[in-house]
Design a protein around this motif. Structure first.
Motif, PDB file in Angstrom:
ATOM      1  N   LEU A 165       0.852  -1.187   0.000  1.00  0.00           N
ATOM      2  CA  LEU A 165       0.000   0.000   0.000  1.00  0.00           C
ATOM      3  C   LEU A 165       0.889   1.239   0.000  1.00  0.00           C
ATOM      4  CD1 LEU A 165      -2.580  -1.103   2.729  1.00  0.00           C
ATOM      5  CD2 LEU A 165      -2.808  -1.269   0.252  1.00  0.00           C
ATOM      6  N   THR A 166       0.394   2.344  -0.545  1.00  0.00           N
ATOM      7  CA  THR A 166       1.187   3.574  -0.539  1.00  0.00           C
ATOM      8  C   THR A 166       0.898   4.428   0.688  1.00  0.00           C
ATOM      9  OG1 THR A 166      -0.470   4.623  -1.944  1.00  0.00           O
ATOM     10  CG2 THR A 166       1.433   3.675  -3.042  1.00  0.00           C
ATOM     11  N   VAL A 167      -0.267   4.245   1.305  1.00  0.00           N
ATOM     12  CA  VAL A 167      -0.639   4.956   2.528  1.00  0.00           C
ATOM     13  C   VAL A 167      -1.153   3.917   3.514  1.00  0.00           C
ATOM     14  CG1 VAL A 167      -2.200   6.666   3.529  1.00  0.00           C
ATOM     15  CG2 VAL A 167      -1.230   7.056   1.261  1.00  0.00           C
ATOM     16  N   SER A 168      -0.725   4.026   4.766  1.00  0.00           N
ATOM     17  CA  SER A 168      -1.174   3.047   5.752  1.00  0.00           C
ATOM     18  C   SER A 168      -2.658   3.240   6.044  1.00  0.00           C
ATOM     19  CB  SER A 168      -0.366   3.168   7.036  1.00  0.00           C
ATOM     20  OG  SER A 168      -0.591   4.417   7.640  1.00  0.00           O
ATOM     21  N   THR A 169      -3.357   2.136   6.183  1.00  0.00           N
ATOM     22  CA  THR A 169      -4.787   2.158   6.477  1.00  0.00           C
ATOM     23  C   THR A 169      -5.108   1.063   7.487  1.00  0.00           C
ATOM     24  OG1 THR A 169      -5.270   0.616   4.669  1.00  0.00           O
ATOM     25  CG2 THR A 169      -5.398   2.969   4.153  1.00  0.00           C
ATOM     26  N   PRO A 170      -6.227   1.180   8.185  1.00  0.00           N
ATOM     27  CA  PRO A 170      -6.641   0.084   9.064  1.00  0.00           C
ATOM     28  C   PRO A 170      -6.884  -1.184   8.235  1.00  0.00           C
ATOM     29  CG  PRO A 170      -7.882   2.071   9.558  1.00  0.00           C
ATOM     30  CD  PRO A 170      -7.122   2.332   8.283  1.00  0.00           C
ATOM     31  N   GLN A 171      -6.427  -2.296   8.746  1.00  0.00           N
ATOM     32  CA  GLN A 171      -6.602  -3.592   8.083  1.00  0.00           C
ATOM     33  C   GLN A 171      -7.142  -4.587   9.118  1.00  0.00           C
ATOM     34  OE1 GLN A 171      -6.074  -4.355   4.798  1.00  0.00           O
ATOM     35  NE2 GLN A 171      -5.615  -2.205   4.433  1.00  0.00           N
ATOM     36  N   PRO A 172      -8.431  -4.470   9.470  1.00  0.00           N
ATOM     37  CA  PRO A 172      -8.976  -5.312  10.544  1.00  0.00           C
ATOM     38  C   PRO A 172      -8.938  -6.806  10.244  1.00  0.00           C
ATOM     39  CG  PRO A 172     -10.718  -4.094   9.431  1.00  0.00           C
ATOM     40  CD  PRO A 172      -9.421  -3.572   8.898  1.00  0.00           C
ATOM     41  N   ASP A 173      -8.816  -7.182   8.982  1.00  0.00           N
ATOM     42  CA  ASP A 173      -8.806  -8.607   8.633  1.00  0.00           C
ATOM     43  C   ASP A 173      -7.402  -9.187   8.502  1.00  0.00           C
ATOM     44  OD1 ASP A 173     -11.580  -8.675   8.565  1.00  0.00           O
ATOM     45  OD2 ASP A 173     -11.637  -8.052   6.465  1.00  0.00           O
ATOM     46  N   LEU A 174      -6.391  -8.466   8.981  1.00  0.00           N
ATOM     47  CA  LEU A 174      -5.030  -8.988   8.871  1.00  0.00           C
ATOM     48  C   LEU A 174      -4.917 -10.345   9.527  1.00  0.00           C
ATOM     49  CD1 LEU A 174      -2.303  -6.242   9.449  1.00  0.00           C
ATOM     50  CD2 LEU A 174      -2.631  -7.724   7.490  1.00  0.00           C
ATOM     51  N   HIS A 175      -4.125 -11.196   8.926  1.00  0.00           N
ATOM     52  CA  HIS A 175      -3.874 -12.530   9.454  1.00  0.00           C
ATOM     53  C   HIS A 175      -3.295 -12.419  10.863  1.00  0.00           C
ATOM     54  CE1 HIS A 175      -2.090 -16.550   9.668  1.00  0.00           C
ATOM     55  NE2 HIS A 175      -3.011 -16.880   8.783  1.00  0.00           N
ATOM     56  N   PHE A 176      -3.516 -13.431  11.677  1.00  0.00           N
ATOM     57  CA  PHE A 176      -3.060 -13.382  13.060  1.00  0.00           C
ATOM     58  C   PHE A 176      -1.552 -13.172  13.174  1.00  0.00           C
ATOM     59  CE2 PHE A 176      -2.419 -17.770  11.915  1.00  0.00           C
ATOM     60  CZ  PHE A 176      -1.291 -18.153  12.619  1.00  0.00           C
ATOM     61  N   VAL A 177      -0.793 -13.589  12.188  1.00  0.00           N
ATOM     62  CA  VAL A 177       0.662 -13.459  12.263  1.00  0.00           C
ATOM     63  C   VAL A 177       1.086 -11.997  12.309  1.00  0.00           C
ATOM     64  CG1 VAL A 177       2.823 -13.894  11.044  1.00  0.00           C
ATOM     65  CG2 VAL A 177       1.087 -15.666  11.168  1.00  0.00           C
ATOM     66  N   ALA A 221       7.147  -6.954   9.737  1.00  0.00           N
ATOM     67  CA  ALA A 221       7.639  -5.589   9.905  1.00  0.00           C
ATOM     68  C   ALA A 221       8.014  -4.977   8.559  1.00  0.00           C
ATOM     69  CB  ALA A 221       8.832  -5.578  10.854  1.00  0.00           C
ATOM     70  N   ILE A 222       8.672  -5.750   7.711  1.00  0.00           N
ATOM     71  CA  ILE A 222       9.072  -5.238   6.403  1.00  0.00           C
ATOM     72  C   ILE A 222       7.848  -4.884   5.565  1.00  0.00           C
ATOM     73  CG2 ILE A 222      10.132  -5.874   4.191  1.00  0.00           C
ATOM     74  CD1 ILE A 222      12.155  -7.531   5.845  1.00  0.00           C
ATOM     75  N   GLU A 223       6.844  -5.737   5.566  1.00  0.00           N
ATOM     76  CA  GLU A 223       5.684  -5.559   4.696  1.00  0.00           C
ATOM     77  C   GLU A 223       4.608  -4.649   5.283  1.00  0.00           C
ATOM     78  OE1 GLU A 223       4.458  -7.873   1.944  1.00  0.00           O
ATOM     79  OE2 GLU A 223       6.348  -8.902   1.671  1.00  0.00           O
ATOM     80  N   CYS A 224       4.435  -4.653   6.600  1.00  0.00           N
ATOM     81  CA  CYS A 224       3.262  -4.017   7.199  1.00  0.00           C
ATOM     82  C   CYS A 224       3.536  -2.757   8.006  1.00  0.00           C
ATOM     83  CB  CYS A 224       2.549  -5.009   8.116  1.00  0.00           C
ATOM     84  SG  CYS A 224       1.981  -6.513   7.292  1.00  0.00           S
ATOM     85  N   ASP A 225       4.719  -2.605   8.557  1.00  0.00           N
ATOM     86  CA  ASP A 225       4.993  -1.533   9.503  1.00  0.00           C
ATOM     87  C   ASP A 225       4.996  -0.160   8.824  1.00  0.00           C
ATOM     88  OD1 ASP A 225       5.818   0.104  11.540  1.00  0.00           O
ATOM     89  OD2 ASP A 225       7.659  -0.990  11.969  1.00  0.00           O
ATOM     90  N   PRO A 226       4.060   0.728   9.188  1.00  0.00           N
ATOM     91  CA  PRO A 226       4.045   2.065   8.583  1.00  0.00           C
ATOM     92  C   PRO A 226       5.276   2.889   8.948  1.00  0.00           C
ATOM     93  CG  PRO A 226       2.074   1.702   9.913  1.00  0.00           C
ATOM     94  CD  PRO A 226       2.950   0.515  10.083  1.00  0.00           C
ATOM     95  N   ASP A 227       5.935   2.556  10.047  1.00  0.00           N
ATOM     96  CA  ASP A 227       7.133   3.283  10.440  1.00  0.00           C
ATOM     97  C   ASP A 227       8.370   2.806   9.687  1.00  0.00           C
ATOM     98  OD1 ASP A 227       5.788   4.897  12.275  1.00  0.00           O
ATOM     99  OD2 ASP A 227       5.875   3.324  13.793  1.00  0.00           O
ATOM    100  N   ALA A 228       8.228   1.799   8.858  1.00  0.00           N
ATOM    101  CA  ALA A 228       9.378   1.288   8.108  1.00  0.00           C
ATOM    102  C   ALA A 228       9.930   2.324   7.149  1.00  0.00           C
ATOM    103  CB  ALA A 228       8.994   0.020   7.343  1.00  0.00           C
ATOM    104  N   VAL A 229       9.136   3.342   6.812  1.00  0.00           N
ATOM    105  CA  VAL A 229       9.616   4.382   5.912  1.00  0.00           C
ATOM    106  C   VAL A 229      10.804   5.120   6.530  1.00  0.00           C
ATOM    107  CG1 VAL A 229       8.120   6.280   6.672  1.00  0.00           C
ATOM    108  CG2 VAL A 229       8.810   6.117   4.293  1.00  0.00           C
TER     109      VAL A 229
END
Length: 149
Positions: free
Chosen positions: A28-40, A83-91
């Protein structure tokens, strides 16, 4: 006596801060809520740069490959990939573009990752392709930083 000045108008509400993602490494280019994210990767449900489908694909295909390796490796590898794929602070991370786009790891995590996934002890060597590391210190000197942890 001078007349009293009218009060200042109320300030407009502060707009929510937009958290950019680290495309193309993140989906994604902008972080958004993802309530259905896998438990991992569930720790990123409130703000994520990955989608639930991408997380499911990662678990199904990429992380399942680690089932054939040391059992201790699954959890740290999942944390690293999430963290690599999901963390908005990774920028804000420092990225190792010459090693395939992975960000630097935090030093303490790097050292535990080395033992959990790469070698049976911190003082043992590890070889990856044509690159060899004498121990966890040599590996983490190249792959880790003490900042942005």
């Amino acid at each position: 006596m001078l007349p009293r000045a009218p009060p200042f108008p109320a300030l407009p509400p502060t707009p929510p801060q937009v958290q950019l993602c680290n495309a193309p490494n993140q989906k994604l280019t902008v972080s958004t809520p993802q309530p259905d994210l896998h438990f991992v990767c569930g720790q990123f449900k409130e703000r994520a740069c990955c989608t639930a489908q991408r997380t499911y694909d990662m678990v199904t295909f990429e992380l399942n490959a680690y089932m054939d390796y040391k059992p201790t490796c699954w959890a740290p590898e999942a944390a690293r990939k999430c963290a690599i794929e999901c963390d908005p602070d990774a920028v804000t991370w420092d990225w190792l573009d010459f090693v395939g786009g992975d960000p630097y790891l935090c030093r303490p995590f790097c050292e535990s990752y080395y033992v959990a996934c790469l070698a049976d002890a911190a003082d043992l060597p590890y070889t990856q392709g044509f690159k060899s590391y004498a121990n966890s210190s040599a590996y983490c000197d190249e792959r880790a930083r003490d900042t942005n942890c």
